[in-house]
Design an enzyme around this catalytic site. Sequence first.
Site, PDB file in Angstrom:
ATOM      1  N   GLU B 468     -74.148 -18.093 -41.627  1.00 52.00           N
ATOM      2  CA  GLU B 468     -73.651 -18.818 -43.187  1.00 52.00           C
ATOM      3  C   GLU B 468     -72.400 -18.621 -43.570  1.00 52.00           C
ATOM      4  O   GLU B 468     -72.033 -18.167 -44.806  1.00 52.00           O
ATOM      5  CB  GLU B 468     -74.584 -18.199 -43.993  1.00 52.00           C
ATOM      6  CG  GLU B 468     -75.960 -18.416 -43.443  1.00 52.00           C
ATOM      7  CD  GLU B 468     -77.446 -17.923 -44.595  1.00 52.00           C
ATOM      8  OE1 GLU B 468     -77.062 -16.967 -44.746  1.00 52.00           O
ATOM      9  OE2 GLU B 468     -78.083 -18.681 -44.451  1.00 52.00           O
ATOM     10  N   GLU B 536     -83.078 -19.230 -37.669  1.00 50.23           N
ATOM     11  CA  GLU B 536     -84.050 -18.425 -38.601  1.00 50.23           C
ATOM     12  C   GLU B 536     -84.959 -19.342 -38.911  1.00 50.23           C
ATOM     13  O   GLU B 536     -85.070 -20.513 -39.141  1.00 50.23           O
ATOM     14  CB  GLU B 536     -83.222 -18.043 -39.723  1.00 50.23           C
ATOM     15  CG  GLU B 536     -82.179 -17.217 -39.517  1.00 50.23           C
ATOM     16  CD  GLU B 536     -81.267 -16.710 -40.776  1.00 50.23           C
ATOM     17  OE1 GLU B 536     -81.819 -16.933 -42.059  1.00 50.23           O
ATOM     18  OE2 GLU B 536     -80.219 -16.082 -40.917  1.00 50.23           O
TER      19      GLU B 536
END
Lengths: 319, 628
Positions: B468, B536
Amino acid sequence: MANTNKQLHIIYGDGDLGVGGDGFHYLFSYSRGGLESLVIDGKEWLYREPKPTFWRATTDNDRGNGFSRKSAQWLGADMFSQTTDVAVKVNDQAIAFPGAKTNNQYSNHEFSEKIEVIYQFETATTPTTNVSVSYTVTSDGTIAVRVHYQGNEKLPELPVFGLRFVMPTAATGFEYDGLSGETYPDRLAGGQPGTYQVEGLPVTHYLVPQDCGVHMKTNAVTIRRDRTKNNADRSERPFRLKFEKLADPFAFSCLPYTAEELENATHIEELPLPRRTIVSILGAVRGVGGIDSWGSDVEEKYHIPAGQDIDFGFKIRKG
Amino acid sequence: MTPDIKWLDDPTVFRVGQKPAHSDHQAYRNNDEMAMGQSGYVESLNGNWQFKFAQDPMSRPQDFYQEGFDSKDFDTIKVPQHIEFAGYDQFHYINTLYPWEGHAFRRPAYALDPKDSGAGMFSQANDNHVGAYIKEFTLPPEWKDLPVRVQFAGVEKAMYVWLNGHFLGYAEDSFTPSEFDLTPYLKPGKNKLAVEVFKLSTAAFLEDQDMFRFFGIFRDVTLIAQPKVHVEDLSIEPVPTADLKDGHLSVSARLVGQVAGTKVKLTVQDAAGNQLQSTSQSASDHLTITSQILKNIHLWDNHQPYLYQLVIELDDSQGNLLELIPYQFGFRRIEIHNKVILLNGQRLIINGVNRHEWDCRSGRVITDDDMKFDMRTMLDHHINAVRTCHYPDQVSWYQLCDTHGIYVMAENNLETHGTWQKLGQVEPSYNVPGSLPQWQAAVLDRAKNNYELLKNHPSILFWSLGNESYAGDDIAAMNHYYKSVDPTRLVHYEGVFHNPKYKSHISDVESRMYATPKEIVDYLEHDPQKPFILCEYMHDMGNSLGGMKSYMDLIDKYPMYQGGFIWDFIDQAIEVNDEVTGQKVLRYGGDFDDRPADYEFSGDGLMFADRTPKPAMQEVSYYYGQYK
């Protein structure tokens, strides 16, 4: 007078309909809107009358996707729905409501094979809808419970639908014939069918207390207690009550707390000391979801639409 | 070399005086030590250290590193330990926002203005707490005349190091080892090691992981001696032949010390300890040994994590043993063929989890027992892969993964979430590293630290560029770095999803997080260019993990769908004594008056923070067991 013919002894009281038999005695209250007493072998099983249950303590996913906000009416319904009508059938025949003074016609020698008491509930929602709960007692003391939710598409989706029993003391454990572990409609593939013993009343230790302890596809669950609140009863010998499927398996949870108690806690240690047993026999359970915890909904097929009727049933008897 | 506090503000300064990153091999003095796994070349400095906490750089003890400094008002702290767990600083959990949110206005140096150097942003900041550590030690007598280094396996987030008053260097990158040569300044008798640790530096912009924010020396500190000649770096390349039946082994090593006259012997053993090959040759500074072809090899995978062992022996010209280095290796081939990832020629299916290092009693200071427990749990529940979110783990974890056949996505220590996503919206106006030249070397250094340390582990199938952090030239440069040093593994990065123009430069796989099954189908049905992985998915916060079937069904339907890593393995929560009942309870963000916080959002594990499994574990076990 001895009950020699193995029929139910019916006591047409002014406030309660008494139903007695060999080793059991039940009181159906007119004023309190439900089954007020369920005594088997001298042990009381009810602390308050069973009520329809509509709420589950908000899960993290429910919070994230706004479900609890959208369905908040059902929290009020869970707490404040009321009984609007009581009807009685004897041997499948409806009788005139046997309150005062209609009941003066009866005696202390009233017997029947079968008696059914039907309570109507009106939900504390806008608009309202109705739930009926019918108890059919047969001469061996078995109670067949049938619950009907009347669909109303103007209402939001339901978090859960069932009948909630509050027992006077904390159970020492329970045994069930169903799936291993805590299961939900969208999380039950890993559940192994079998008979499972659970000690005490475990609350799953999610960081923030939330709905937990649901067991799907259950054939029977037997609750075990060893204490009553009766001051004259000092026995600690275990005694049991069994919930069995009528036709279809049911879901249940057996916890020391109501959904509202769980809802209010931000940590496990804030929950009250366990004092009672809350058994919820569930006819519909919403999935928990899992795509994410900040918006994604539970998959559509695991919702409980408010517009469809829900029917379920089960039997209660000595365990 | 003079230390400068302004390095804290400067993204171009991140390592000073450190030894170059190298492989994680262990040298032993003799066969007995090697058999016991206890090297006489290492000496732990874990234990009690002297410690002084300072609220900010301005009030820190400035000269504590000097010999003769009077440290009588110093406390004692345990090493390794987070300074917060020692009670000096507040616990704080926050997810994407920077921990100074609402308390300090900061923009990364050069991000908005090429002239903004960020001077004073951390070095003069009253929220930048400081820990001053002192450790006195005496070397073992048998180390006399040997070169000695100190290794810090993990320190958050920036540190300066001195020995006997002499400055050794500076380090960032909290989750990989930092090593400093002590040799020039060592004395007989007592030596004084001094370490100054800062909670914040420009590294804080690069370490915005969704976790409790800690600082201090949180992994082992070790003295390491080396013989007169030493294998400083080792690169093991086991390559199966095209038909996967036989294997070539090539070992290259970088030697340091008095190399001339040294003999190198390399032996290869099978898993049962039978010697397969043995070769000897004269040593040189850069050495490559290629074995004869190994016939009928056993391949390494999750089902049969077959490991061979090599042993490198260095002998001096008189034939005296200098060091023995064992290393376990495996033969396996990871590749993309027809847009499908294959391991040893078979489609790879990832039944994975993301794993933070966590212990509710000590945070990210975890024990061997914690790691063994985690490994046992993975094996018991058919978990076959782990993403080291979002930093490199302790090296023994990778050894466990080698031994037990757990596939590793080895992630860099990088997350800059708060620089590009705000209130859920992509808003990269001050993203770092982005394409900023001033930030590129720091992130490349992190890539190199990760690669050099871990390159010999067969369990690692993917290098992951970080988490991220959006995408720009700097992350593209990291991708390029891995491709240039390691053609045998794949590179993974998800963040390019938010800046797709870099897709051709970054990541061998299409990686997403929390994509719905429908979104995945949409990708796979519309001319997909890369195999698909969920880095994820199945966010297991609280009572969750419903609907897993919809993901598992994709495995049967789409060969390019290769599975994913559940978020995540263990709740992050801290055990404390309840102030009302005295009982042990688990607390989360905001429970320590820490604000702003993200509260229970770190409770997403398949296990609770005390390592009891959540009820959802049986569901994972069931579905992952279907695709063994």
